[in-house]
Design a protein around this motif. Sequence first.
Motif, PDB file in Angstrom:
ATOM      1  N   LEU A  58      10.565  12.835  11.337  1.00 58.35           N
ATOM      2  CA  LEU A  58      11.593  12.834  10.305  1.00 58.35           C
ATOM      3  C   LEU A  58      11.711  11.488   9.593  1.00 58.35           C
ATOM      4  CD1 LEU A  58      14.402  14.760  12.232  1.00 58.35           C
ATOM      5  CD2 LEU A  58      12.598  15.683  10.772  1.00 58.35           C
ATOM      6  N   VAL A  59      10.800  10.559   9.906  1.00 54.00           N
ATOM      7  CA  VAL A  59      10.877   9.208   9.355  1.00 54.00           C
ATOM      8  C   VAL A  59       9.951   9.088   8.152  1.00 54.00           C
ATOM      9  CG1 VAL A  59      10.499   6.765   9.826  1.00 54.00           C
ATOM     10  CG2 VAL A  59      11.476   8.230  11.591  1.00 54.00           C
ATOM     11  N   GLU A  60      10.445   8.526   7.067  1.00 55.36           N
ATOM     12  CA  GLU A  60       9.628   8.274   5.883  1.00 55.36           C
ATOM     13  C   GLU A  60       8.822   6.999   6.092  1.00 55.36           C
ATOM     14  OE1 GLU A  60      10.089   7.371   1.071  1.00 55.36           O
ATOM     15  OE2 GLU A  60      11.869   7.671   2.336  1.00 55.36           O
ATOM     16  N   ALA A  61       7.503   7.102   5.917  1.00 55.80           N
ATOM     17  CA  ALA A  61       6.616   5.962   6.138  1.00 55.80           C
ATOM     18  C   ALA A  61       6.512   5.122   4.874  1.00 55.80           C
ATOM     19  CB  ALA A  61       5.234   6.451   6.562  1.00 55.80           C
ATOM     20  N   THR A  62       6.754   3.812   5.008  1.00 56.31           N
ATOM     21  CA  THR A  62       6.640   2.909   3.859  1.00 56.31           C
ATOM     22  C   THR A  62       5.644   1.787   4.111  1.00 56.31           C
ATOM     23  OG1 THR A  62       8.438   1.457   4.624  1.00 56.31           O
ATOM     24  CG2 THR A  62       9.059   3.360   3.268  1.00 56.31           C
ATOM     25  N   ALA A  64       1.603  10.502   9.016  1.00 62.34           N
ATOM     26  CA  ALA A  64       1.786   9.052   9.010  1.00 62.34           C
ATOM     27  C   ALA A  64       1.269   8.438  10.305  1.00 62.34           C
ATOM     28  CB  ALA A  64       3.267   8.723   8.825  1.00 62.34           C
ATOM     29  N   GLN A  65       0.667   7.257  10.189  1.00 63.07           N
ATOM     30  CA  GLN A  65       0.186   6.543  11.364  1.00 63.07           C
ATOM     31  C   GLN A  65       1.334   5.762  12.000  1.00 63.07           C
ATOM     32  OE1 GLN A  65      -2.932   6.759  12.611  1.00 63.07           O
ATOM     33  NE2 GLN A  65      -3.432   8.242  11.014  1.00 63.07           N
ATOM     34  N   THR A  74       0.835  -1.192   0.000  1.00 63.69           N
ATOM     35  CA  THR A  74       0.000   0.000   0.000  1.00 63.69           C
ATOM     36  C   THR A  74       0.869   1.241   0.000  1.00 63.69           C
ATOM     37  OG1 THR A  74      -1.589  -1.242   1.291  1.00 63.69           O
ATOM     38  CG2 THR A  74      -1.902   1.137   1.188  1.00 63.69           C
ATOM     39  N   SER A  75       0.453   2.260  -0.702  1.00 64.09           N
ATOM     40  CA  SER A  75       1.247   3.490  -0.798  1.00 64.09           C
ATOM     41  C   SER A  75       1.238   4.232   0.519  1.00 64.09           C
ATOM     42  CB  SER A  75       0.690   4.377  -1.906  1.00 64.09           C
ATOM     43  OG  SER A  75      -0.643   4.739  -1.600  1.00 64.09           O
ATOM     44  N   GLY A  76       2.084   5.289   0.598  1.00 68.57           N
ATOM     45  CA  GLY A  76       2.236   6.071   1.806  1.00 68.57           C
ATOM     46  C   GLY A  76       1.022   6.943   2.065  1.00 68.57           C
ATOM     47  N   PRO A  77       1.108   7.815   3.090  1.00 65.32           N
ATOM     48  CA  PRO A  77      -0.030   8.641   3.463  1.00 65.32           C
ATOM     49  C   PRO A  77      -0.353   9.644   2.380  1.00 65.32           C
ATOM     50  CG  PRO A  77       1.943   9.304   4.657  1.00 65.32           C
ATOM     51  CD  PRO A  77       2.276   8.059   3.929  1.00 65.32           C
ATOM     52  N   GLY A 131      -0.925   1.707   4.195  1.00 59.09           N
ATOM     53  CA  GLY A 131      -1.755   2.869   4.488  1.00 59.09           C
ATOM     54  C   GLY A 131      -0.978   4.054   4.999  1.00 59.09           C
ATOM     55  N   GLY A 132       0.324   4.068   4.757  1.00 61.42           N
ATOM     56  CA  GLY A 132       1.120   5.198   5.212  1.00 61.42           C
ATOM     57  C   GLY A 132       1.547   5.086   6.662  1.00 61.42           C
ATOM     58  N   THR A 133       1.677   3.858   7.181  1.00 58.27           N
ATOM     59  CA  THR A 133       2.153   3.672   8.547  1.00 58.27           C
ATOM     60  C   THR A 133       3.679   3.641   8.570  1.00 58.27           C
ATOM     61  OG1 THR A 133       2.047   1.274   8.328  1.00 58.27           O
ATOM     62  CG2 THR A 133       0.120   2.383   9.252  1.00 58.27           C
TER      63      THR A 133
END
Length: 366
Positions: A130-134, A111-112, A102-105, A137-139
Amino acid sequence: MRQFVLPDLGEGLEEAEIVNWYVNEGDHVVTDQPLVSVETDKAVVEVPSPSSGRILHLFGAKGDVVKVGAPLVEFAEGPEQDTGTIVGELGGGEPPAAAATTSGPAAGQKAQVFPAVRALARKLDVDLDLVEATGPGGTITRADVERAAKGLPHTGPAEPLRGLRRAMAQRMTAAHAEIVPASVTDQADIDDWRTGEDVTIRLVRAIAVACKAQPSLNAWYNSGAGERRLIDRIDLGIAVDTGGGLIVPVLRNVAEQDVKDLRAGLDRMRADAVARSIPPGELRGATITLSNFGMIGGRFANLIVVPPQVAIIGAGRITQGVVAYRGQPAVRRVLPLSLTFDHRVVTGGEAARFLVALKADLEQFS
Protein backbone atom coordinates in the motif's frame (compact mmCIF):
# COMPACT_ATOMS: atom_id res chain seq x y z
CA MET A 1 38.13 -3.94 6.10
CA ARG A 2 34.61 -5.14 5.43
CA GLN A 3 32.62 -6.28 2.48
CA PHE A 4 29.17 -5.31 1.30
CA VAL A 5 27.46 -8.04 -0.72
CA LEU A 6 24.63 -7.88 -3.28
CA PRO A 7 21.53 -7.86 -1.08
CA ASP A 8 18.31 -9.76 -1.54
CA LEU A 9 16.38 -7.66 -4.06
CA GLY A 10 13.09 -9.43 -3.36
CA GLU A 11 10.77 -11.34 -5.73
CA GLY A 12 12.94 -14.47 -5.37
CA LEU A 13 15.67 -13.03 -7.59
CA GLU A 14 19.02 -14.83 -7.43
CA GLU A 15 21.28 -12.63 -9.53
CA ALA A 16 21.59 -9.26 -11.24
CA GLU A 17 23.71 -7.68 -13.97
CA ILE A 18 25.86 -4.64 -13.23
CA VAL A 19 24.65 -1.70 -15.32
CA ASN A 20 26.75 1.18 -14.03
CA TRP A 21 29.06 2.02 -11.14
CA TYR A 22 28.54 5.45 -9.56
CA VAL A 23 31.69 5.34 -7.45
CA ASN A 24 35.36 4.53 -7.88
CA GLU A 25 37.95 2.85 -5.70
CA GLY A 26 39.30 5.36 -3.19
CA ASP A 27 36.05 7.38 -3.07
CA HIS A 28 34.50 8.26 0.27
CA VAL A 29 30.76 7.55 0.36
CA VAL A 30 27.98 8.25 2.83
CA THR A 31 25.05 6.16 3.95
CA ASP A 32 22.39 5.69 1.24
CA GLN A 33 24.59 7.15 -1.51
CA PRO A 34 24.00 5.12 -4.71
CA LEU A 35 26.89 2.74 -5.34
CA VAL A 36 25.82 0.83 -8.41
CA SER A 37 22.79 0.15 -10.59
CA VAL A 38 21.96 -3.46 -11.36
CA GLU A 39 19.43 -4.96 -13.73
CA THR A 40 17.20 -7.88 -12.83
CA ASP A 41 14.45 -9.49 -14.87
CA LYS A 42 12.11 -7.04 -13.11
CA ALA A 43 13.76 -3.63 -13.29
CA VAL A 44 16.97 -1.60 -13.04
CA VAL A 45 17.64 -0.93 -9.37
CA GLU A 46 20.11 1.38 -7.67
CA VAL A 47 21.91 -0.17 -4.71
CA PRO A 48 22.75 2.35 -1.96
CA SER A 49 25.66 2.23 0.41
CA PRO A 50 24.83 0.59 3.76
CA SER A 51 27.10 3.02 5.64
CA SER A 52 29.75 5.71 5.28
CA GLY A 53 33.35 4.86 4.49
CA ARG A 54 36.16 4.79 1.94
CA ILE A 55 35.93 2.27 -0.89
CA LEU A 56 38.95 0.00 -1.13
CA HIS A 57 37.82 -2.32 -3.93
CA LEU A 58 34.95 -2.78 -6.38
CA PHE A 59 33.97 -6.31 -7.38
CA GLY A 60 32.78 -6.75 -10.95
CA ALA A 61 32.57 -4.53 -14.00
CA LYS A 62 29.74 -3.29 -16.18
CA GLY A 63 27.96 -6.28 -17.74
CA ASP A 64 29.07 -8.78 -15.07
CA VAL A 65 26.37 -10.97 -13.52
CA VAL A 66 26.55 -11.02 -9.72
CA LYS A 67 24.83 -13.58 -7.50
CA VAL A 68 22.87 -12.48 -4.44
CA GLY A 69 25.30 -12.72 -1.51
CA ALA A 70 28.40 -12.17 -3.66
CA PRO A 71 30.64 -9.21 -2.71
CA LEU A 72 30.07 -5.86 -4.40
CA VAL A 73 32.23 -3.42 -2.46
CA GLU A 74 35.07 -3.67 0.06
CA PHE A 75 35.38 -0.77 2.51
CA ALA A 76 38.69 0.26 4.01
CA GLU A 77 37.35 0.94 7.49
CA GLY A 78 35.22 -1.06 9.91
CA PRO A 79 35.73 -4.55 11.37
CA GLU A 80 32.21 -5.85 10.77
CA GLN A 81 31.21 -7.79 7.63
CA ASP A 82 27.89 -6.96 5.99
CA THR A 83 25.85 -10.09 5.28
CA GLY A 84 23.61 -8.39 2.77
CA THR A 85 20.49 -8.94 4.86
CA ILE A 86 20.20 -5.24 5.71
CA VAL A 87 20.76 -2.42 3.24
CA GLY A 88 20.97 1.00 4.88
CA GLU A 89 20.20 1.88 8.47
CA LEU A 90 16.86 2.15 10.24
CA GLY A 91 17.72 5.59 11.54
CA GLY A 92 16.76 8.95 10.08
CA GLY A 93 18.12 10.72 7.07
CA GLU A 94 16.92 10.97 3.49
CA PRO A 95 18.64 9.76 0.33
CA PRO A 96 20.51 12.59 -1.40
CA ALA A 97 18.52 14.58 -3.93
CA ALA A 98 20.42 13.12 -6.85
CA ALA A 99 19.26 9.64 -5.87
CA ALA A 100 15.59 10.64 -5.76
CA THR A 101 15.19 11.96 -9.28
CA THR A 102 14.50 8.62 -10.98
CA SER A 103 10.85 7.92 -11.71
CA GLY A 104 8.81 5.18 -10.05
CA PRO A 105 8.41 1.59 -11.23
CA ALA A 106 7.18 0.90 -14.74
CA ALA A 107 3.59 -0.13 -15.20
CA GLY A 108 3.01 -3.70 -14.12
CA GLN A 109 6.26 -3.89 -12.13
CA LYS A 110 6.36 -4.28 -8.38
CA ALA A 111 8.27 -1.69 -6.39
CA GLN A 112 11.69 -2.78 -5.14
CA VAL A 113 12.23 -2.82 -1.37
CA PHE A 114 15.56 -3.23 0.37
CA PRO A 115 15.70 -5.35 3.51
CA ALA A 116 16.29 -2.40 5.87
CA VAL A 117 13.13 -0.77 4.58
CA ARG A 118 11.22 -4.04 4.95
CA ALA A 119 12.40 -4.20 8.55
CA LEU A 120 11.20 -0.66 9.18
CA ALA A 121 7.83 -1.48 7.61
CA ARG A 122 7.45 -4.48 9.91
CA LYS A 123 8.38 -2.35 12.89
CA LEU A 124 5.79 0.31 11.99
CA ASP A 125 3.18 -2.27 10.89
CA VAL A 126 3.02 -0.84 7.36
CA ASP A 127 1.79 -2.95 4.45
CA LEU A 128 4.37 -2.38 1.70
CA ASP A 129 1.81 -3.19 -1.00
CA LEU A 130 0.00 0.00 0.00
CA VAL A 131 3.08 2.25 -0.05
CA GLU A 132 3.77 4.61 -2.95
CA ALA A 133 7.36 4.24 -4.14
CA THR A 134 9.28 7.48 -4.75
CA GLY A 135 12.86 6.22 -4.59
CA PRO A 136 15.38 5.59 -7.37
CA GLY A 137 14.20 3.11 -10.00
CA GLY A 138 10.88 2.72 -8.25
CA THR A 139 12.24 1.66 -4.85
CA ILE A 140 10.34 2.20 -1.62
CA THR A 141 12.38 4.43 0.72
CA ARG A 142 12.31 4.86 4.49
CA ALA A 143 10.55 8.18 3.95
CA ASP A 144 7.84 6.40 1.94
CA VAL A 145 7.27 3.94 4.78
CA GLU A 146 7.26 6.66 7.41
CA ARG A 147 4.77 8.69 5.37
CA ALA A 148 2.49 5.68 5.11
CA ALA A 149 2.81 5.04 8.84
CA LYS A 150 1.47 8.52 9.59
CA GLY A 151 -1.75 7.61 7.78
CA LEU A 152 -2.31 4.40 9.75
CA PRO A 153 -4.42 6.06 12.49
CA HIS A 154 -7.00 6.82 9.78
CA THR A 155 -7.25 3.23 8.57
CA GLY A 156 -8.98 0.24 10.06
CA PRO A 157 -7.09 -2.74 11.45
CA ALA A 158 -5.74 -5.41 9.12
CA GLU A 159 -8.34 -8.14 8.75
CA PRO A 160 -7.30 -11.57 7.45
CA LEU A 161 -9.66 -12.80 4.74
CA ARG A 162 -11.66 -15.78 5.93
CA GLY A 163 -14.41 -18.02 4.66
CA LEU A 164 -16.10 -16.87 1.47
CA ARG A 165 -13.87 -13.84 1.00
CA ARG A 166 -10.72 -15.93 1.35
CA ALA A 167 -12.04 -18.49 -1.13
CA MET A 168 -13.00 -15.69 -3.53
CA ALA A 169 -9.54 -14.14 -3.30
CA GLN A 170 -7.91 -17.48 -4.07
CA ARG A 171 -10.17 -18.19 -7.04
CA MET A 172 -9.73 -14.72 -8.48
CA THR A 173 -5.95 -14.90 -8.08
CA ALA A 174 -5.85 -18.23 -9.91
CA ALA A 175 -8.14 -16.92 -12.64
CA HIS A 176 -6.05 -13.77 -13.13
CA ALA A 177 -2.87 -15.82 -13.39
CA GLU A 178 -4.26 -18.30 -15.91
CA ILE A 179 -7.02 -16.82 -18.07
CA VAL A 180 -6.37 -14.64 -21.12
CA PRO A 181 -9.56 -12.54 -21.00
CA ALA A 182 -11.24 -10.57 -23.76
CA SER A 183 -14.65 -8.90 -23.65
CA VAL A 184 -17.37 -7.88 -26.07
CA THR A 185 -20.44 -5.83 -25.19
CA ASP A 186 -23.81 -4.94 -26.65
CA GLN A 187 -27.29 -4.03 -25.49
CA ALA A 188 -30.66 -5.66 -26.07
CA ASP A 189 -33.85 -3.68 -26.78
CA ILE A 190 -36.34 -5.17 -24.29
CA ASP A 191 -39.06 -2.54 -24.54
CA ASP A 192 -41.48 -5.16 -25.89
CA TRP A 193 -41.24 -7.27 -22.74
CA ARG A 194 -44.43 -7.53 -20.79
CA THR A 195 -44.75 -5.69 -17.49
CA GLY A 196 -43.16 -7.66 -14.66
CA GLU A 197 -41.08 -9.86 -16.93
CA ASP A 198 -38.73 -12.14 -14.98
CA VAL A 199 -35.36 -10.74 -16.08
CA THR A 200 -33.21 -13.52 -14.68
CA ILE A 201 -35.32 -16.26 -16.26
CA ARG A 202 -35.19 -14.51 -19.63
CA LEU A 203 -31.40 -14.30 -19.31
CA VAL A 204 -31.09 -17.97 -18.36
CA ARG A 205 -33.19 -19.08 -21.32
CA ALA A 206 -31.34 -16.77 -23.70
CA ILE A 207 -27.98 -18.15 -22.53
CA ALA A 208 -29.24 -21.65 -23.24
CA VAL A 209 -30.22 -20.57 -26.77
CA ALA A 210 -26.83 -18.90 -27.34
CA CYS A 211 -24.95 -21.99 -26.11
CA LYS A 212 -26.83 -24.12 -28.62
CA ALA A 213 -25.99 -21.63 -31.38
CA GLN A 214 -22.32 -21.37 -30.38
CA PRO A 215 -21.30 -24.45 -28.31
CA SER A 216 -17.65 -23.42 -27.97
CA LEU A 217 -18.50 -21.13 -25.04
CA ASN A 218 -20.15 -23.91 -23.03
CA ALA A 219 -16.90 -25.73 -22.44
CA TRP A 220 -14.08 -26.54 -20.08
CA TYR A 221 -10.40 -26.01 -20.85
CA ASN A 222 -7.53 -27.94 -19.29
CA SER A 223 -4.57 -25.62 -19.82
CA GLY A 224 -2.07 -28.12 -18.49
CA ALA A 225 -3.02 -30.70 -21.10
CA GLY A 226 -3.97 -28.13 -23.76
CA GLU A 227 -7.37 -29.78 -24.16
CA ARG A 228 -10.92 -28.41 -24.27
CA ARG A 229 -14.16 -30.27 -23.77
CA LEU A 230 -17.41 -29.06 -25.32
CA ILE A 231 -20.29 -29.87 -22.99
CA ASP A 232 -23.77 -30.81 -24.20
CA ARG A 233 -25.56 -30.02 -20.94
CA ILE A 234 -25.71 -26.42 -19.79
CA ASP A 235 -25.03 -26.14 -16.06
CA LEU A 236 -25.24 -22.42 -15.36
CA GLY A 237 -23.41 -20.80 -12.47
CA ILE A 238 -25.43 -17.92 -11.00
CA ALA A 239 -23.41 -15.32 -9.09
CA VAL A 240 -25.20 -14.49 -5.82
CA ASP A 241 -24.08 -11.51 -3.74
CA THR A 242 -24.22 -12.10 0.02
CA GLY A 243 -23.05 -10.03 2.95
CA GLY A 244 -20.14 -12.39 3.50
CA GLY A 245 -18.95 -12.62 -0.08
CA LEU A 246 -19.81 -14.04 -3.49
CA ILE A 247 -21.37 -17.48 -3.95
CA VAL A 248 -21.90 -19.09 -7.34
CA PRO A 249 -24.33 -22.01 -7.05
CA VAL A 250 -25.06 -24.04 -10.17
CA LEU A 251 -28.44 -24.38 -11.87
CA ARG A 252 -28.35 -27.73 -13.64
CA ASN A 253 -29.42 -28.56 -17.18
CA VAL A 254 -31.12 -25.21 -17.77
CA ALA A 255 -31.94 -25.89 -21.44
CA GLU A 256 -34.28 -28.75 -20.47
CA GLN A 257 -36.21 -26.98 -17.70
CA ASP A 258 -39.40 -24.98 -18.09
CA VAL A 259 -39.92 -21.49 -16.66
CA LYS A 260 -41.63 -22.76 -13.51
CA ASP A 261 -38.81 -25.18 -12.67
CA LEU A 262 -36.15 -22.57 -13.39
CA ARG A 263 -37.77 -20.04 -11.08
CA ALA A 264 -38.21 -22.62 -8.31
CA GLY A 265 -34.57 -23.62 -8.65
CA LEU A 266 -33.39 -20.00 -8.55
CA ASP A 267 -35.48 -19.22 -5.46
CA ARG A 268 -34.14 -22.28 -3.67
CA MET A 269 -30.56 -21.45 -4.60
CA ARG A 270 -30.86 -17.86 -3.41
CA ALA A 271 -32.42 -18.91 -0.09
CA ASP A 272 -29.71 -21.53 0.46
CA ALA A 273 -27.00 -19.00 -0.42
CA VAL A 274 -28.26 -16.45 2.10
CA ALA A 275 -28.62 -19.17 4.75
CA ARG A 276 -25.15 -20.58 3.89
CA SER A 277 -26.70 -24.02 3.54
CA ILE A 278 -25.78 -24.84 -0.06
CA PRO A 279 -24.30 -28.36 -0.36
CA PRO A 280 -20.73 -28.24 -1.72
CA GLY A 281 -21.75 -30.29 -4.74
CA GLU A 282 -24.08 -27.51 -5.88
CA LEU A 283 -21.16 -25.08 -6.07
CA ARG A 284 -19.17 -27.20 -8.51
CA GLY A 285 -19.35 -28.15 -12.14
CA ALA A 286 -20.62 -24.96 -13.79
CA THR A 287 -20.07 -24.94 -17.55
CA ILE A 288 -20.75 -21.19 -18.00
CA THR A 289 -21.67 -18.37 -15.59
CA LEU A 290 -24.16 -15.49 -15.38
CA SER A 291 -23.57 -12.36 -13.29
CA ASN A 292 -26.73 -10.25 -13.13
CA PHE A 293 -24.92 -7.35 -11.49
CA GLY A 294 -27.34 -4.81 -12.95
CA MET A 295 -29.75 -5.66 -10.14
CA ILE A 296 -27.36 -3.61 -7.99
CA GLY A 297 -25.92 -1.13 -10.50
CA GLY A 298 -23.57 -0.64 -13.42
CA ARG A 299 -23.98 -1.11 -17.16
CA PHE A 300 -20.99 -2.98 -18.61
CA ALA A 301 -18.20 -4.94 -16.96
CA ASN A 302 -14.94 -6.76 -17.60
CA LEU A 303 -15.82 -9.96 -15.80
CA ILE A 304 -13.64 -12.74 -14.39
CA VAL A 305 -13.69 -16.17 -16.03
CA VAL A 306 -13.06 -18.92 -13.48
CA PRO A 307 -11.30 -21.96 -14.96
CA PRO A 308 -11.98 -24.52 -16.25
CA GLN A 309 -14.89 -22.48 -17.69
CA VAL A 310 -14.20 -20.32 -20.73
CA ALA A 311 -16.95 -17.68 -20.58
CA ILE A 312 -19.11 -15.53 -18.30
CA ILE A 313 -22.07 -13.31 -19.21
CA GLY A 314 -22.90 -10.08 -17.38
CA ALA A 315 -26.23 -8.27 -17.40
CA GLY A 316 -26.14 -4.58 -16.48
CA ARG A 317 -28.75 -2.19 -15.15
CA ILE A 318 -31.80 -1.77 -17.38
CA THR A 319 -32.20 1.85 -18.47
CA GLN A 320 -34.00 3.90 -21.08
CA GLY A 321 -31.96 4.86 -24.10
CA VAL A 322 -32.38 6.27 -27.57
CA VAL A 323 -32.20 3.46 -30.13
CA ALA A 324 -33.15 2.97 -33.75
CA TYR A 325 -36.65 1.45 -33.83
CA ARG A 326 -38.31 0.75 -37.17
CA GLY A 327 -36.03 3.22 -38.85
CA GLN A 328 -36.64 6.04 -36.39
CA PRO A 329 -34.98 7.15 -33.14
CA ALA A 330 -37.02 6.12 -30.12
CA VAL A 331 -36.64 5.98 -26.35
CA ARG A 332 -36.70 2.29 -25.41
CA ARG A 333 -35.73 0.10 -22.45
CA VAL A 334 -32.35 -1.47 -23.05
CA LEU A 335 -30.44 -4.21 -21.22
CA PRO A 336 -26.60 -3.89 -21.35
CA LEU A 337 -24.78 -7.16 -22.00
CA SER A 338 -21.13 -8.04 -21.35
CA LEU A 339 -19.40 -11.23 -22.41
CA THR A 340 -15.90 -12.06 -21.18
CA PHE A 341 -14.22 -15.14 -22.64
CA ASP A 342 -10.91 -16.98 -22.46
CA HIS A 343 -9.20 -15.98 -25.70
CA ARG A 344 -6.90 -18.99 -25.53
CA VAL A 345 -9.84 -21.20 -26.41
CA VAL A 346 -12.62 -18.98 -27.79
CA THR A 347 -12.17 -16.87 -30.90
CA GLY A 348 -13.51 -13.35 -31.24
CA GLY A 349 -15.88 -14.53 -33.95
CA GLU A 350 -17.31 -17.26 -31.74
CA ALA A 351 -17.83 -14.79 -28.91
CA ALA A 352 -19.50 -12.26 -31.20
CA ARG A 353 -21.86 -14.89 -32.63
CA PHE A 354 -22.75 -16.02 -29.12
CA LEU A 355 -23.59 -12.45 -28.16
CA VAL A 356 -25.69 -11.98 -31.31
CA ALA A 357 -27.72 -15.10 -30.48
CA LEU A 358 -28.11 -13.98 -26.87
CA LYS A 359 -29.31 -10.53 -27.87
CA ALA A 360 -31.70 -11.87 -30.52
CA ASP A 361 -33.43 -14.15 -28.04
CA LEU A 362 -33.75 -11.39 -25.45
CA GLU A 363 -35.30 -9.04 -28.01
CA GLN A 364 -38.09 -11.46 -28.90
CA PHE A 365 -41.63 -10.65 -27.74
CA SER A 366 -42.55 -12.21 -24.41
